[in-house]
Design an enzyme around this catalytic site. Sequence first.
Site, PDB file in Angstrom:
ATOM      1  N   GLU A 212       0.879  -1.178   0.000  1.00 10.96           N
ATOM      2  CA  GLU A 212       0.000   0.000   0.000  1.00 10.96           C
ATOM      3  C   GLU A 212       0.908   1.217   0.000  1.00 10.96           C
ATOM      4  O   GLU A 212       1.442   1.609   1.044  1.00 10.96           O
ATOM      5  CB  GLU A 212      -0.906  -0.014   1.243  1.00 10.96           C
ATOM      6  CG  GLU A 212      -1.868  -1.187   1.305  1.00 10.96           C
ATOM      7  CD  GLU A 212      -3.033  -1.053   0.320  1.00 10.96           C
ATOM      8  OE1 GLU A 212      -3.292   0.071  -0.149  1.00 10.96           O
ATOM      9  OE2 GLU A 212      -3.670  -2.073   0.016  1.00 10.96           O
ATOM     10  N   CYS A 246      -2.161   9.578   2.599  1.00 10.86           N
ATOM     11  CA  CYS A 246      -1.697   8.966   1.334  1.00 10.86           C
ATOM     12  C   CYS A 246      -2.617   9.294   0.179  1.00 10.86           C
ATOM     13  O   CYS A 246      -2.168   9.381  -0.956  1.00 10.86           O
ATOM     14  CB  CYS A 246      -1.560   7.464   1.506  1.00 10.86           C
ATOM     15  SG  CYS A 246      -3.083   6.674   2.025  1.00 10.86           S
TER      16      CYS A 246
HETATM   17  P1  NAD Z   1       8.111   4.623   4.976  1.00  4.10           P
HETATM   18  O1  NAD Z   1       8.111   3.812   3.749  1.00  4.10           O
HETATM   19  O2  NAD Z   1       9.272   5.493   5.266  1.00  4.10           O
HETATM   20  O3  NAD Z   1       7.963   3.691   6.295  1.00  4.10           O
HETATM   21  C1  NAD Z   1       6.938   2.726   6.430  1.00  4.10           C
HETATM   22  C2  NAD Z   1       7.405   1.615   7.336  1.00  4.10           C
HETATM   23  O4  NAD Z   1       8.546   0.993   6.757  1.00  4.10           O
HETATM   24  C3  NAD Z   1       7.828   2.059   8.736  1.00  4.10           C
HETATM   25  O5  NAD Z   1       7.319   1.131   9.662  1.00  4.10           O
HETATM   26  C4  NAD Z   1       9.340   2.014   8.694  1.00  4.10           C
HETATM   27  O6  NAD Z   1       9.929   1.684   9.934  1.00  4.10           O
HETATM   28  C5  NAD Z   1       9.617   0.917   7.687  1.00  4.10           C
HETATM   29  N1  NAD Z   1      10.860   1.112   6.954  1.00  4.10           N
HETATM   30  C6  NAD Z   1      11.467   2.280   6.677  1.00  4.10           C
HETATM   31  N2  NAD Z   1      12.602   2.057   5.972  1.00  4.10           N
HETATM   32  C7  NAD Z   1      12.689   0.721   5.800  1.00  4.10           C
HETATM   33  C8  NAD Z   1      13.631  -0.131   5.153  1.00  4.10           C
HETATM   34  N3  NAD Z   1      14.705   0.361   4.536  1.00  4.10           N
HETATM   35  N4  NAD Z   1      13.411  -1.453   5.180  1.00  4.10           N
HETATM   36  C9  NAD Z   1      12.316  -1.957   5.776  1.00  4.10           C
HETATM   37  N5  NAD Z   1      11.398  -1.198   6.414  1.00  4.10           N
HETATM   38  C10 NAD Z   1      11.571   0.113   6.427  1.00  4.10           C
HETATM   39  O7  NAD Z   1       6.749   5.422   4.915  1.00  4.10           O
HETATM   40  P2  NAD Z   1       6.228   6.516   5.920  1.00  4.10           P
HETATM   41  O8  NAD Z   1       7.120   7.705   5.800  1.00  4.10           O
HETATM   42  O9  NAD Z   1       5.977   5.924   7.258  1.00  4.10           O
HETATM   43  O10 NAD Z   1       4.806   6.846   5.285  1.00  4.10           O
HETATM   44  C11 NAD Z   1       4.641   7.741   4.234  1.00  4.10           C
HETATM   45  C12 NAD Z   1       4.408   7.062   2.921  1.00  4.10           C
HETATM   46  O11 NAD Z   1       3.460   6.036   3.039  1.00  4.10           O
HETATM   47  C13 NAD Z   1       3.836   8.012   1.880  1.00  4.10           C
HETATM   48  O12 NAD Z   1       4.440   7.769   0.640  1.00  4.10           O
HETATM   49  C14 NAD Z   1       2.378   7.643   1.827  1.00  4.10           C
HETATM   50  O13 NAD Z   1       1.728   7.951   0.616  1.00  4.10           O
HETATM   51  C15 NAD Z   1       2.438   6.189   2.068  1.00  4.10           C
HETATM   52  N6  NAD Z   1       1.186   5.713   2.630  1.00  4.10           N
HETATM   53  C16 NAD Z   1       0.411   4.890   1.891  1.00  4.10           C
HETATM   54  C17 NAD Z   1      -0.807   4.473   2.398  1.00  4.10           C
HETATM   55  C18 NAD Z   1      -1.725   3.565   1.627  1.00  4.10           C
HETATM   56  O14 NAD Z   1      -2.669   3.087   2.223  1.00  4.10           O
HETATM   57  N7  NAD Z   1      -1.481   3.305   0.364  1.00  4.10           N
HETATM   58  C19 NAD Z   1      -1.201   4.909   3.658  1.00  4.10           C
HETATM   59  C20 NAD Z   1      -0.379   5.746   4.377  1.00  4.10           C
HETATM   60  C21 NAD Z   1       0.826   6.139   3.870  1.00  4.10           C
END
Ligand code: NAD
Length: 461
Positions: A212, A246
Amino acid sequence: MDRSTIMSTIQQQRDFFESGKTRGVQFRLSQLAALKGAVERNEDALCEALKRDLNKPRFEAYLGEIAVLIKEIDYAMRKLRRWMKPKRVFTPLIHFPAAGYVYSEPLGVVLIIGPWNYPVQLILAPLVGALAAGNCAVLKPSELAPHTSALIAGIIREAFDPAVVAGVEGGVEAATALLDQQFAHIFFTGGTAVGRVVAQAAAKNLIPTTLELGGKSPCIVDRDVDLQCAAKRIVWGKFFNAGQTCVAPDYLLAHADIKTKLLDLLKSGIKEFYGEDPKQSPDYARIVNARHFERLVELLGEGDVIAGGQTDPADNYIAPTVIDNISPDYKIMQSEIFGPILPVIEYHDLTQAVSFVNRLPRPLALYFFSTNKQKQDSVLAQTSFGGGTMNDTLIHCATAQLPFGGVGDSGLGRYHGKASFDTFSHKKSVIKRWLVLDVDLRYPPYGNKLPLLKRLVGWFG
Ligand code: NAD
């Protein structure tokens, strides 16, 4: 949780899953009820944690996190028995006598990784699907919403046997340790870049994933609409949670004939919602941390700011901002904004707006304001996006009956309601036959049976 504790937790869950206890409907319902009870009991604490992490207004915390989650649980509990029933399908006459069924079976131990922007809903709503489908689950909330993450971990400990649901707190290191393990499914919500990392790690162990992700969701406003109503709905959808949603409208494509009026109405809408100084408003959230604040401030340099633009690093505050005269090559148009800044681009006819949208990667959402059904159909037919709303913003994702997910760069797979149950189930296809009427046609020696076979396939295949 260190690596060895993670491994022993997963093993404990595998053993529990293998015992078969998660498969019964009563067990699944009891887990869903436990989740609902824990969320309801902790509503105040969850809202307080969200306030500390994001200055999330109580109203938005309730609407965007708690209410959506409770509705999702209620819906799953109401429909679960029906979802679990094997589905009978049409069986070709050539197999006669036979009956085809699709069985939904749980996958096993699944991993759910959440983001920080809706840190309650986006970690616990996937859990609803995982539990409804009869799985065990390990949850890793986002470290960037630390108060909420700690509280979620506590709620999980309070509500569940760790052999069924366990929480692992931490950041990249914890996520990486989890991604090294063999899960039956990985459900990830976050940015597209990290989504690729997750997909690569999952591929090594051949683990199916739901991703997602995000993207630049357009909002197109045609000239034939009630602009006052449209402006209110856009301001609400864009600045809810300070734009850290998002599916928030990322940029605005406004018809040239109405752009000036629409911009005036956006300005007055912002004032009406958040007052003269939104910094003082109890209804306006903050940017999650200094890194994201700085990233967003860098986007303010180009175009003409027509509303907002004020910032305060001490408070991670960025005013609800609208920027006009944006060129597609400006920095703000290069990636998802994920904050309270709305760039505006004008268009002269709808084909121009559609081709603008289609030049960018396929977005998570699309919003189109128009009362003309033909134009709505034409935009729907010519653009690809995860999901969307006509004449409003955000609300399609708060509808349990609609599968939610992205397409292309904005994600893979879908959930909410029945789609969540299906995501966390294996669809086992089975034909049931009887040991009677054993027609010899298919058995060797084939001799000259082929012409007859061709005729039968034509009639009954
Ligand atoms: P992110 O990708 O930075 O982090 C998400 C999760 O991944 C966190 O739990 C984090 O600890 C983990 N993570 C971070 N780096 C990682 C790595 N290298 N390896 C494995 N895990 C890792 O996202 P964010 O900043 O928390 O959220 C923002 C993004 O999420 C935006 O792009 C937004 O559009 C998207 N988002 C999508 C939805 C949806 O339902 N499609 C909902 C909310 C947010």
